[in-house]
Scaffold this active site. Structure first.
Site, PDB file in Angstrom:
ATOM      1  N   CYS A  76       0.834  -1.200   0.000  1.00  0.00           N
ATOM      2  CA  CYS A  76       0.000   0.000   0.000  1.00  0.00           C
ATOM      3  C   CYS A  76       0.871   1.253   0.000  1.00  0.00           C
ATOM      4  O   CYS A  76       1.917   1.293   0.661  1.00  0.00           O
ATOM      5  CB  CYS A  76      -0.929   0.022   1.217  1.00  0.00           C
ATOM      6  N   CYS A 146      -2.200  -7.670   7.897  1.00  0.00           N
ATOM      7  CA  CYS A 146      -2.495  -6.892   6.704  1.00  0.00           C
ATOM      8  C   CYS A 146      -3.974  -6.501   6.672  1.00  0.00           C
ATOM      9  O   CYS A 146      -4.855  -7.351   6.820  1.00  0.00           O
ATOM     10  CB  CYS A 146      -2.141  -7.695   5.452  1.00  0.00           C
ATOM     11  N   GLN A 292      -9.303 -12.411 -10.277  1.00  0.00           N
ATOM     12  CA  GLN A 292      -9.253 -11.059  -9.735  1.00  0.00           C
ATOM     13  C   GLN A 292      -9.082 -11.105  -8.216  1.00  0.00           C
ATOM     14  O   GLN A 292      -9.717 -11.902  -7.535  1.00  0.00           O
ATOM     15  CB  GLN A 292     -10.535 -10.299 -10.079  1.00  0.00           C
ATOM     16  N   CYS A 463      -6.441  -2.032 -16.075  1.00  0.00           N
ATOM     17  CA  CYS A 463      -5.837  -1.972 -14.741  1.00  0.00           C
ATOM     18  C   CYS A 463      -4.568  -1.127 -14.754  1.00  0.00           C
ATOM     19  O   CYS A 463      -3.924  -0.950 -13.727  1.00  0.00           O
ATOM     20  CB  CYS A 463      -5.533  -3.381 -14.226  1.00  0.00           C
TER      21      CYS A 463
END
Length: 524
Positions: A76, A146, A292, A463
């Protein structure tokens, strides 16, 4: 702990862009967190008791990651305002420049959204580290808490660590090429019809794929692999109070490159078939096929996509993977035909399993082809009203992009000839013949001669924002296509990645002209 301060008004489901923007942006937000993680706004933010008093300004929706691994883990890059990636203003401005004034963005689920994770296993047998590489290094950051992972992935990782310690399994050593367990893939299925729909996500089961450092299951350390699989099943299988583990698989890989999976797979324990329900159909996914990571966001995108495909259309699904998009359209839009083109042979079995589960009411000519879309791309476009492309992050192959740019001239040339130039001749090219041999044909309706028309609608799922921008500008500059609609989806909250669904229509489009104000006649 995730931190969210939602304001009572305006409703958080519709949030407009900052006042500095000259165009509207609507964000559909799913920021509500589980009750255990919800923090109430401070008392100072409550409305005053005096109804005539002016209320203080309410805060905007601010969602924080609050993850203990944020600064060290490379997963992230955005800690605050997860519902609004920093790139969103740029994306909105780009589409506005090309006439899309109603671009909207679905923020999707902000925490616990990742249902598929590939994690490296390093450290030692007494202190295993399971996680991602630190940015710019090959040092592993252990990420047991996480916030992006579905909670059951974290729980399965904890059981795996216990098994590594108890059985003295040696994590992989990159420098020396030694060790036993290299990586693990965790995939969550929320498909469970025995539970109410509202409980299926949080009770998802985890398919565990262990990447073992050996050529096959007959290697000297295979007994330890089997013991580790049994440990996982014993501590997370159906005999436990919480049935966590769906199945255990092994993949065998000895290569020293960065490719995670080898070509050899083996089912060890649990259910062999892995199912999920997205886009209105049951989908089968093998551990070797692409899936996905954000199941809920993908389902939202599919349901939006359905609206742009006419009932009874003929569809070409390029970069199709296991054919989820194409099969979803066949079931929900009653397509005349659907052909899926994919280069990964591992996706074939998943396509076949999914196709067999389609409702009996589906009456489409459906096919799946093992082929490279960059080879003779025009041949895959012929006979389709709608073409759907879902390329990797690098964007469309140059040859396919060229075929789409020049599609108008090809069509005009075909119409000017007595016999269509797009007519398929006797095929002799070996790569095309191989693709036909590996294809799957599902004829639910009598086979008919394929139309020689070319697509009038292009649906681009991206994406990779930078590559999409380049492809989009190239398509629009040719005047063969114009942008009709665009939507954004928050597939990876906490990152600078955005998933785009863009709908192109044939032709240059019609520019709206400003009405001239009528001049008042002077009285005579």
């Amino acid at each position: 702990m995730a931190l969210c301060f939602p304001s009572a008004w305006p409703p958080p489901s519709l949030i407009k862009s900052p006042s500095s923007a000259s165009f509207p942006l609507i964000i559909k937000c799913h920021a509500a967190t589980p009750s255990a993680f919800r923090i109430s706004p401070p008392p100072a933010l409550s409305l005053p008791e005096n109804p005539n008093a002016t209320p203080p300004p309410l805060p905007s929706l601010t969602c924080a990651l609050q993850c203990p691994h944020f600064e060290s883990c490379s997963g992230c890059t955005q800690e605050f305002n997860l519902h609004r990636p920093l790139i969103l203003d740029q994306v909105t401005s780009f589409f506005n420049k090309f006439g899309i004034s109603d671009f909207n963005f679905d923020s999707c689920k902000l925490w616990g959204w990742r249902c598929r994770a590939k994690l490296a296993v390093r450290g030692s047998s007494t202190n295993p580290l399971i996680g991602l590489y630190e940015e710019g290094t090959h040092n592993i950051v252990d990420i047991p808490d996480c916030k992006a992972h579905h909670p059951n992935i974290n729980a399965a990782v904890e059981i795996l660590k216990q098994g590594i310690v108890e059985l003295n399994v040696q994590p992989y050593n990159e420098d020396q090429g030694t060790g036993e367990l290299r990586y693990v893939q965790m995939a969550v299925t929320t498909y469970n019809t025995s539970l109410p729909a509202s409980e299926r996500y949080r009770n998802g089961k985890v398919q565990v794929a262990l990447v073992w450092n050996s050529r096959n299951e007959n290697s000297p350390n295979s007994e330890k692999l089997d013991a580790l699989a049994k440990f996982l099943w014993r501590n997370g299988g159906p005999n436990k109070k919480v049935h966590l583990i769906h199945s255990v698989w092994a993949n065998f890989q000895t290569s020293t490159n960065n490719i995670i999976f080898g070509n050899r797979w083996r089912h060890l324990l649990g259910e062999r078939e892995f199912w999920e329900h997205v886009g209105g159909i049951d989908v089968s996914l093998a551990p070797s096929s692409f899936g996905q990571a954000n199941t809920r966001a993908f389902d939202s995108l599919l349901r939006k996509l359905h609206k742009y495909v006419p009932i009874g259309a003929s569809v070409a699904d390029l970069y199709a993977g296991a054919g989820v998009i194409g099969l979803s359209l066949a079931a929900t839009r009653k397509c005349k035909s659907v052909k899926c083109i994919e280069i990964n042979k591992e996706s074939k079995l998943s396509f076949e399993n999914t196709a067999q589960r389609l409702p009996r009411s589906v009456d489409s000519a459906i096919s799946w082809h093992l082929a490279d879309t960059s080879m003779e791309p025009l041949s895959w476009l012929v006979g389709s009203d709608v073409v759907v492309v879902d390329p990797p992050r690098k964007g469309l192959d140059p040859s396919l992009l060229h075929a789409l740019r020049t599609i108008s001239s090809v069509e005009q040339k075909a119409k000017s000839l007595e016999s269509p130039s797009l007519k398929v001749k006797d095929e002799k090219r070996p790569w095309v013949l191989r693709a036909r041999e590996a294809s799957v044909q599902i004829q639910n309706r009598p086979a008919q001669e394929e139309s020689q028309l070319l697509p009038q609608t292009l649906i681009y799922i991206s994406c990779g924002w930078e590559s999409f921008k380049e492809d989009c500008v190239t398509l629009l500059s040719s005047k063969a296509w114009h942008l009709d609609k665009a939507h954004g989806f928050n597939f990876f909250p906490g990152t600078q990645s955005i998933e785009v669904l863009a709908v192109f229509k044939r032709g240059p489009g019609v520019k709206t002209k400003k009405k001239k104000s009528a001049k008042k006649k002077r009285p005579s």
